[in-house]
Write a protein that holds these residues in place. Structure first.
Motif, short mmCIF file in Angstrom:
data_model
loop_
_atom_site.label_atom_id
_atom_site.label_comp_id
_atom_site.label_asym_id
_atom_site.label_seq_id
_atom_site.Cartn_x
_atom_site.Cartn_y
_atom_site.Cartn_z
N ALA A 1 101.69 112.77 -38.17
CA ALA A 1 100.59 113.74 -38.27
C ALA A 1 99.99 114.07 -36.92
O ALA A 1 99.60 115.20 -36.66
CB ALA A 1 99.51 113.19 -39.21
N CYS A 2 99.92 113.09 -36.04
CA CYS A 2 99.31 113.36 -34.73
C CYS A 2 100.34 113.78 -33.70
O CYS A 2 100.01 114.00 -32.53
CB CYS A 2 98.53 112.14 -34.22
N GLY A 3 101.60 113.91 -34.12
CA GLY A 3 102.61 114.44 -33.22
C GLY A 3 103.37 113.40 -32.45
O GLY A 3 104.28 113.72 -31.69
N ALA A 4 103.04 112.14 -32.63
CA ALA A 4 103.68 111.09 -31.84
C ALA A 4 105.16 110.96 -32.15
O ALA A 4 105.94 110.52 -31.32
CB ALA A 4 102.97 109.76 -32.07
N TYR A 5 105.57 111.31 -33.40
CA TYR A 5 106.97 111.20 -33.79
C TYR A 5 107.71 112.54 -33.69
O TYR A 5 108.87 112.63 -34.04
CB TYR A 5 107.07 110.67 -35.22
N ALA A 6 106.99 113.60 -33.30
CA ALA A 6 107.62 114.91 -33.19
C ALA A 6 108.44 114.96 -31.91
O ALA A 6 107.91 115.20 -30.84
CB ALA A 6 106.55 115.99 -33.20
N LYS B 1 98.17 117.86 -32.18
CA LYS B 1 99.38 117.63 -32.96
C LYS B 1 100.64 117.58 -32.10
O LYS B 1 101.65 117.00 -32.51
CB LYS B 1 99.53 118.73 -34.02
N SER B 2 100.59 118.20 -30.93
CA SER B 2 101.78 118.25 -30.06
C SER B 2 101.72 117.23 -28.93
O SER B 2 102.56 117.27 -28.03
CB SER B 2 101.94 119.65 -29.48
N GLY C 1 112.00 131.03 -30.97
CA GLY C 1 112.30 130.16 -29.84
C GLY C 1 111.72 128.76 -29.97
O GLY C 1 111.86 127.94 -29.06
N LEU C 2 111.04 128.50 -31.10
CA LEU C 2 110.41 127.19 -31.31
C LEU C 2 111.32 126.28 -32.14
O LEU C 2 112.09 126.75 -32.98
CB LEU C 2 109.07 127.36 -32.05
N SER C 3 111.17 125.00 -31.93
CA SER C 3 111.88 124.02 -32.76
C SER C 3 111.16 123.89 -34.10
O SER C 3 110.02 124.38 -34.27
CB SER C 3 111.88 122.66 -32.07
N ALA C 4 111.78 123.23 -35.06
CA ALA C 4 111.15 123.01 -36.37
C ALA C 4 109.85 122.23 -36.22
O ALA C 4 108.85 122.51 -36.90
CB ALA C 4 112.11 122.26 -37.29
N ASP C 5 109.81 121.26 -35.30
CA ASP C 5 108.59 120.48 -35.08
C ASP C 5 107.47 121.35 -34.52
O ASP C 5 106.31 121.23 -34.92
CB ASP C 5 108.87 119.32 -34.11
N GLU C 6 107.83 122.24 -33.59
CA GLU C 6 106.82 123.11 -32.97
C GLU C 6 106.27 124.11 -34.00
O GLU C 6 105.07 124.41 -34.02
CB GLU C 6 107.43 123.82 -31.78
N LYS C 7 107.16 124.63 -34.85
CA LYS C 7 106.71 125.54 -35.91
C LYS C 7 105.74 124.83 -36.86
O LYS C 7 104.73 125.41 -37.28
CB LYS C 7 107.92 126.06 -36.70
N GLN C 8 106.04 123.58 -37.17
CA GLN C 8 105.18 122.80 -38.06
C GLN C 8 103.81 122.57 -37.43
O GLN C 8 102.79 122.60 -38.12
CB GLN C 8 105.84 121.47 -38.40
N VAL C 9 103.78 122.36 -36.13
CA VAL C 9 102.51 122.18 -35.42
C VAL C 9 101.63 123.42 -35.60
O VAL C 9 100.44 123.32 -35.96
CB VAL C 9 102.75 121.90 -33.92
N LEU C 10 102.20 124.61 -35.36
CA LEU C 10 101.42 125.85 -35.46
C LEU C 10 101.01 126.13 -36.90
O LEU C 10 99.86 126.48 -37.17
CB LEU C 10 102.22 127.03 -34.91
#
Length: 341
Positions: A23-28, A62-63, A254-263
């Motif tokens: 949730a806090c992005g540490a595993y993204a 998140k990122s 141009g974003l990864s799946a993780d980056e899209k999830q953050v937004l």
């Protein structure tokens, strides 16, 4: 050597900790350092600015501070329609604006400007957060990706000449309107002379008396200091405007799946707090503009009903143009809310 009990404890702890870390992005794992431009036409201390700042903070959190959202308020990168073009071209990454401004790209978005569609915030939120709202996020025009709806507020009319308490009071007023056919026809039908202008040109137009007045949510009236050039505000509440949060498709791709999830998650999580702040700002704004010499005329429900009756031909015309399949789902969801009140 790890015992079965230790293994079980370790597995249990991992099960509890892992979701929090994700949730806090540490595993993204797939998040790059990048800066995204977020352009909007209202000031930073407005409800738009509040939402944009909250969103930017959440994206950073998140990122792991890899993704930064840089805010450009006051239309410094252009008006709404210019910004939409810039998103389609990929030179600006994010914006928020009333969805009806997308009508030039998809006429169905005109449904958001149907006069007197919503009676209150509860009705609007229920429609936007349900399947109808989701469908419009998913059908964002080419080059755009819809993430969430925030709050802009009910639009109210102001002018520099006289109070507007009843439908007849619109007669002869030159009013700036949003650049959409539905808004233009609605005000012309009420007897005003509708003048479509970009928001970035509005203050000067009122100051030079090129127009007598305008319509906007009350928070926008206050934060843009319209009290300096407008002495009458009437609570017509003729249209409810949400804000749709949009991302450039070029940037999105141009974003990864993780980056899209953050937004995506940041935009949705901002929603409740932005709406609360926006609606609290509206109540404070009414008191503030009164203290600055603005006459606030409360339009009665009966007079609002008369205004709606006057623009019914416009509502009927645009309902036919938009299509019953577009408009009917809005009314069905609204009726559900009214039945539960």
């Amino acid at each position: 050597m790890e015992t079965p009990v230790k293994k079980l404890v370790s597995k249990t702890l991992l099960g509890l900790i892992a979701p929090a870390l994700i949730a806090c992005g540490a595993y993204a794992q797939d998040i790059k350092e990048r800066t995204l431009k977020f352009s909007f036409v209202q000031p930073q201390d407005s409800h738009m600015g509040f939402g944009a700042k909250k969103f930017a903070d959440l994206v950073a959190q998140k990122s792991g501070n890899k993704m930064k959202v840089r805010l450009y308020p006051n239309g410094t990168l252009g008006g709404d329609l210019q910004t939409v073009s810039a998103l389609q071209g990929g030179t600006i990454e994010i914006t928020t604006l009333p969805p009806s401004l997308l009508v030039g790209l998809n006429k169905e978005y005109g449904v958001f400007d149907l006069p007197f569609l919503f009676a209150d915030f509860k009705e609007a939120d229920a429609v936007l957060d349900g399947p109808v709202g989701k469908r419009f996020l998913e059908k964002a025009p080419q080059g755009l990706v819809g993430l969430a709806y925030w709050d802009h507020g009910f639009r109210n009319v102001s002018n520099g000449r006289k109070p507007i308490a009843k439908a007849e009071d619109f007669q002869g007023l030159k009013l700036r309107v949003v650049q959409t056919p539905l808004m233009i026809e609605s005000f012309n039908t009420l007897g005003a002379n509708a003048v479509p202008l970009p928001f970035t040109e509005l203050f000067t137009a009122m100051e030079t008396r090129a127009v007598d007045g305008q319509d906007n949510p009350i928070v926008a009236f206050e934060t843009n200091k319209f009290h300096e050039v407008q002495k009458h505000l009437s609570t017509t509440r003729h249209v409810y405007n949400p804000l749709i949060v949009l991302v450039s498709q070029k940037a999105w791709d141009g974003l990864s799946a993780d980056e899209k999830q953050v937004l995506s998650s940041a935009a949705v999580e901002t929603r409740a707090e932005q709406r609360r702040a926006s609606r609290e700002m509206e109540q404070k704004a009414i008191a503030n503009i009164r203290s600055k010499g603005v006459t606030v005329t409360e339009v009665s429900p009966a007079e609002r009903a008369r205004m709606r009756e006057r623009v019914k031909p416009v509502i009927d015309k645009f309902t036919r143009e938009l299509g019953e399949d577009v408009v009917k789902p809005f009314h069905m969801e609204i009726e559900k809310v009214r039945a539960s009140k």
